[in-house]
Design an enzyme around this catalytic site. Structure first.
Site, short mmCIF file in Angstrom:
data_model
loop_
_atom_site.label_atom_id
_atom_site.label_comp_id
_atom_site.label_asym_id
_atom_site.label_seq_id
_atom_site.Cartn_x
_atom_site.Cartn_y
_atom_site.Cartn_z
N LEU A 512 0.84 -1.20 0.00
CA LEU A 512 0.00 0.00 0.00
C LEU A 512 0.86 1.24 0.00
O LEU A 512 0.46 2.29 -0.46
CB LEU A 512 -0.88 0.02 1.24
CG LEU A 512 -2.00 -1.01 1.31
CD1 LEU A 512 -2.66 -0.97 2.67
CD2 LEU A 512 -3.02 -0.76 0.22
N PHE A 517 8.33 4.55 8.84
CA PHE A 517 8.80 3.50 9.74
C PHE A 517 8.77 2.11 9.13
O PHE A 517 9.00 1.13 9.80
CB PHE A 517 7.99 3.54 11.02
CG PHE A 517 7.90 4.91 11.60
CD1 PHE A 517 9.03 5.50 12.17
CD2 PHE A 517 6.73 5.64 11.53
CE1 PHE A 517 8.98 6.78 12.68
CE2 PHE A 517 6.68 6.93 12.05
CZ PHE A 517 7.80 7.50 12.61
N GLY A 518 8.42 2.01 7.89
CA GLY A 518 8.39 0.69 7.30
C GLY A 518 7.46 0.65 6.09
O GLY A 518 7.05 1.67 5.58
N LYS A 534 1.76 -3.23 8.80
CA LYS A 534 2.97 -2.40 8.70
C LYS A 534 4.16 -3.21 9.18
O LYS A 534 4.23 -3.63 10.32
CB LYS A 534 2.82 -1.14 9.53
CG LYS A 534 4.07 -0.29 9.50
CD LYS A 534 3.74 1.18 9.55
CE LYS A 534 4.60 1.96 8.59
NZ LYS A 534 4.13 3.27 8.34
N ASP A 631 6.15 12.58 12.20
CA ASP A 631 6.12 12.48 10.73
C ASP A 631 4.70 12.73 10.24
O ASP A 631 4.17 12.00 9.41
CB ASP A 631 6.63 11.11 10.28
CG ASP A 631 7.01 11.11 8.79
OD1 ASP A 631 7.13 12.22 8.21
OD2 ASP A 631 7.19 10.03 8.21
#
Ligand SMILES: *[C@@H]1O[C@H](CO)[C@@H](O)[C@H](O)[C@H]1NC(C)=O
Ligand SMILES: *[C@@H]1O[C@H](CO)[C@@H](O)[C@H](O)[C@H]1NC(C)=O
Ligand SMILES: *[C@@H]1O[C@H](CO)[C@@H](O)[C@H](O)[C@H]1NC(C)=O
Ligand SMILES: *[C@@H]1O[C@H](CO)[C@@H](O)[C@H](O)[C@H]1NC(C)=O
Ligand SMILES: *[C@@H]1O[C@H](CO)[C@@H](O)[C@H](O)[C@H]1NC(C)=O
Ligand SMILES: *[C@@H]1O[C@H](CO)[C@@H](O)[C@H](O)[C@H]1NC(C)=O
Ligand SMILES: *[C@@H]1O[C@H](CO)[C@@H](O)[C@H](O)[C@H]1NC(C)=O
Ligand SMILES: *[C@@H]1O[C@H](CO)[C@@H](O)[C@H](O)[C@H]1NC(C)=O
Length: 815
Positions: A512, A517-518, A534, A631
């Site tokens: 997606l 963070f990943g 995630k 973020d």
């Protein structure tokens, strides 16, 4: 003509600009003309554009070609991929022998094209064709005999009409080479090329390791590579004494399609299906266990769905049974009975497999199958034969002259005849037919290469509905290694294998997005519920227990403007969190999209601004945990089906400590355009840095423009500076995007701009807290006057030379 802007150095000069004087789009550069950093040329049909660009988070400039009308910018060719230009002084010229010269500011040569003529001709021009091909020709450019063309030097992308292969006369090779990363177009780890040893095949390697073999051409496709009849493109494989290549052509030129080799080594076809949808993967090569070249050794057959994955072809047995049974199959298989070269050998038919490696093969297109069999029998090194082309009942003769390598079960209808001891053959004959059928069925199920079209994930259908109600309240799993923590966790645990299954092995098709963070993958649970998984990047220094603590904390954060956490996985050094899947994806997909932005009228936008403010206030204050997001940006605001905003990735930032000293800083935390000066300069974060990001977001929501990519003809400011100028001139309403004008509520817009500006003040102390912001948004009291925003570079204005860090009290970075 064209104007482009890019953000260069965040805290020295926020935005650099280049403007072009001319206002008519041209597609050529003549001798004596120069294409400068601030210019572009555009192909006649306005499909492609050539100019200088900055990839990803890089600061370098490259000369390249991209789709003129597609956003985000999709670069399809790069000239100086290995030698970037570090400033905006690059110039492209054509010289009088038809050479393209890319020069830096001090006239050093950065890159040049190769010219095949050494005759002066003042009519030479460089022209960008509507196919995306940059060519050098004399000024008529009518014949196809170009002096030079960018199509001869593909980078990581194949466009319609581009050849992938080799010119056997000149030796020119047209490979695909991945970029190093999204930020760096220099040649990366992956190369895909047409191999001309034996009968040609396409390969892909990672570094020096052969990674993927696409198999020989069977007349309709590369064996083992999917093809499907489709309304978008046709493709072909051309092989004659002069050249060997494959090529695709568009059926309908208004649809865009490209083959792309990503920096991660995923080769895929992407189609631009609809202006609102972006690039849709249409065919993706998945690198799986069986694509490992040589996994099953000689005469082995790989089947991704069976365990063990390797079996020997019939009539063959493991060469090293001990290793074989222990799962080391590289030793391969040997004949159960030796061959006795000559007429006594027989052949066993095998189908439903990807054809073996043909690098050591011989072929003749005019021979039929019977002649082929005779030829194989006559040559003692021949191990198998088959038709070259399966069309029209089959034609041509292909002889394998070596051990048969890299065979896998695949739904391929080409037949292969394997040489075998005839006595062995008679024993096997009866068993054989059944085997073929099994093979075909198995490979139909196990298609490695997943075709994906119109958003329908084929694998979705494969998930068998089992009773998994209550999965979300089921905590325990055998795989779980957390010991004593099991009891106090009221959050479901997912095992790695489970998530891997739900996301189809974290397939790129299910990706997606990629965030701070990943990487996030979509998954479907057996009961049909959709989830977002995630997979956290490894940058965290935390151990298992700390991760569990974080997950528990995040789980306790419950607010309607925060994405809901559904579960987690902490296993095999993999940390993952599972969220609810929100069908409308993220705010940026609406906000910055010409078509979709019209779906967000002012009422919705104001609702979104308020929702984000409340979610953030909850994180900063009400949750008692004082979470700093770090973020916050449009891509991290997800929208549910009613367009309610939900902040995602909150809480994760706590895990990533000490990020600013790491090489991956840009990817991990903070996104240019959203980070305040005190972070940019000193790496200091506080709740006020989130307030800053929120202010940027508010101005983006109002204007529909990205701060980072904002450009204006009148000045050199970013979006913040632009908003400030309008505000000062009493023209804040001019900030409103065209699609909003009819729906906007003037008082709310003016107030939102004002609050947005207060949030992006240069000094953290001048920015309001989120509780003030929520209050200010909710009533119509008098607001304080904003000062010029951060990064505002207008010299006549009085502002601090260095951003100050006064009053920044909370820092998660330990500095
Ligand atoms: C483009 O850049 C050149 C120098 O690099 C400059 O002379 C020219 O004025 C610029 N054009 C515009 C429109 O800014
Ligand atoms: C340039 O082209 C000539 C002939 O066309 C060839 O011999 C030479 O190797 C080429 N050089 C490069 C760098 O491609
Ligand atoms: C293309 O790839 C092959 C195989 O890796 C390599 O030998 C060849 O040098 C490459 N050629 C070019 C022009 O990149
Ligand atoms: C080409 O595709 C466009 C957009 O999908 C469509 O409107 C048009 O009718 C198509 N043209 C042909 C010839 O199929
Ligand atoms: C696998 O077996 C081969 C011999 O068949 C041996 O050379 C190789 O070292 C083995 N690999 C491993 C990882 O054991
Ligand atoms: C290919 O086969 C045809 C027909 O058997 C034969 O005439 C021809 O010589 C063969 N070509 C080569 C290169 O062996
Ligand atoms: C088998 O055929 C190949 C290709 O024609 C040839 O190079 C090789 O020498 C032949 N081997 C024998 C034993 O005839
Ligand atoms: C099959 O192999 C056996 C040895 O196991 C050999 O004696 C026999 O001749 C072979 N048969 C044929 C037809 O080659």
């Amino acid at each position: 003509m064209s104007m482009r802007a890019f953000s260069q150095n965040l805290f020295l000069s926020s935005v650099l600009f280049s403007l072009l004087s001319n206002s008519v789009a041209v597609d050529t550069i003549a001798i004596g003309q120069a294409l400068r950093d601030n210019d572009t040329i555009v192909s006649a049909g306005e499909t492609y554009e050539l100019g200088f660009f900055t990839p990803g988070n890089s600061k370098n400039r490259y000369l390249g070609i991209w789709f003129k009308k597609i956003y985000p910018q999709t670069v399809v060719w790069v000239a100086n991929r290995e030698i970037p230009i570090t400033n905006t002084a690059g110039v492209l010229r054509v010289n009088s022998i038809g050479k393209l010269l890319l020069l830096s500011g001090d006239n050093t040569m950065i890159w040049s094209s190769n010219s095949s003529v050494f005759v002066r001709n003042d009519n030479f021009v460089a022209k960008l064709l509507d196919s995306g091909n940059l060519v050098v020709c004399d000024n008529s450019c009518t014949d196809q005999d170009f002096l030079w063309q960018s199509f001869d030097y593909p980078t990581d992308t194949l466009l319609a009409g581009m050849k992938f292969g080799k010119d056997l006369v000149t030796g020119l090779v047209r490979n695909l080479t991945s970029w190093k990363s999204m930020d760096d177009p220099s040649p990366g780890l992956y190369v895909s090329w047409m191999d001309t040893n034996g009968y040609p095949q396409a390969f892909q390697k990672r570094g020096s390791v052969l990674q993927l073999r696409f198999g020989p051409w069977t007349g309709v496709r590369f064996s083992g590579f999917p093809s499907k009849p489709n309304p978008i493109y046709t493709y072909d494989f051309i092989y004659n004494e002069k050249e060997v290549y494959c090529i695709f052509n568009l059926i309908n030129n208004s649809i865009m399609s490209r083959v792309y080799l990503s920096p991660e080594g995923n080769e895929m076809r992407l189609n631009w299906v609809d202006p609102t949808q972006g690039w849709m993967p249409y065919l993706v090569t998945t690198v799986d266990m069986c694509s490992n070249y040589g996994l099953c050794g000689a005469y082995g057959i790989c089947n991704i769905n069976s365990s063990p994955a390797c079996i020997c072809m019939e009539g063959f047995e493991p060469r090293y049974p001990v290793q074989w049974n222990a799962g080391n199959w590289t030793g391969g298989c040997k004949r159960e009975k030796p061959l006795k070269c000559g007429n006594e050998d027989g052949f066993r038919k095998l189908s439903g497999v990807k054809l073996p490696d043909t690098r050591n093969s011989w072929y003749n297109l005019s021979m039929n199958l019977r002649e082929c069999e005779q030829a194989c029998k006559r040559n003692c090194s021949c191990t198998a034969f088959g038709n070259m082309d399966i069309r029209e009942g089959g034609r041509g003769c292909l002889l394998w002259l070596d051990d048969l390598m890299d065979v896998r079960e695949y739904n391929e209808n080409q037949e292969l005849y394997i040489r075998i001891n005839a006595s062995k053959l008679s024993v096997m004959k009866s068993r054989f037919n059944r085997k073929v059928i099994e093979v075909v069925v198995a490979s139909m199920v196990g298609l490695v290469l997943v075709g994906l079209a119109m958003g329908v994930y084929a694998w979705k259908k494969k998930l068998s509905p089992t009773q998994r109600e209550g999965n979300l309240v089921k905590v325990l799993s055998e795989d779980y290694t957390g010991g004593g923590q099991k009891k106090d966790l009221d959050l479901p645990f997912f095992s790695f294998s489970e998530l891997s299954k739900l996301t189809d092995n974290f397939s790129v098709n299910n990706k997606l997005g990629e965030g701070g963070f990943g990487t996030v993958y979509k998954g479907v649970m057996e009961d049909g519920r959709e989830i977002a998984v995630k997979r956290l990047s490894e940058t965290s220094t935390q151990g298992h227990d700390e991760f569990m603590n974080e997950v528990r904390c995040i789980h306790r954060l419950q607010h309607r403007n925060l994405v809901k956490l559904l579960g987690f996985c902490a296993q095999k050094s993999e940390n993952m969190v599972i969220y609810e899947y929100l069908p409308n994806r993220s705010l940026d997909t609406f906000l910055f999209d010409e078509t979709k932005s019209s779906m967000l009228d002012w009422i919705k936008r104001f609702h979104i601004i308020n929702g984000i403010a409340r979610g953030l206030l909850y994180l900063h204050q009400d949750s008692r945990l004082r979470i700093i997001h770090r973020d916050l940006k449009a891509a991290n605001i997800l929208l549910d089906s009613d367009m309610n905003p939900k902040i995602s990735d909150f809480g994760l930032a706590r895990r990533f400590k000490g990020y600013e000293t790491r090489a991956k800083t840009k990817n991990v935390v903070g996104t240019y355009g959203y980070i305040p000066p005190e972070y940019a300069v000193h790496g200091v974060f506080s709740v006020k840095s989130d307030v800053f990001s929120f202010g940027v977001l508010v101005l983006e929501i109002i204007s529909g423009m990205k701060n980072r990519e904002f450009s204006s003809q009148e000045h050199r400011d970013n979006l913040l500076g632009h908003a400030w100028r309008l505000y000062k001139d009493g023209k804040s309403l001019d900030l409103v995007g065209a699609s909003l004008v009819s729906s906007c509520v003037i008082s709310e817009v003016l107030r939102s701009v004002h609050i947005g500006l207060l949030c992006v003040q240069n000094l953290a102390e001048d920015r309001p807290t989120m509780s003030s912001v929520v209050l200010m948004l909710g009533n119509d009291g008098i607001l304080p006057q904003p000062k010029p925003p951060a990064f505002f570079t207008e010299p006549e204005l009085d502002r601090p030379a260095q951003p100050s860090v006064n009053n920044v009290t909370i820092s998660l970075t330990g500095r």
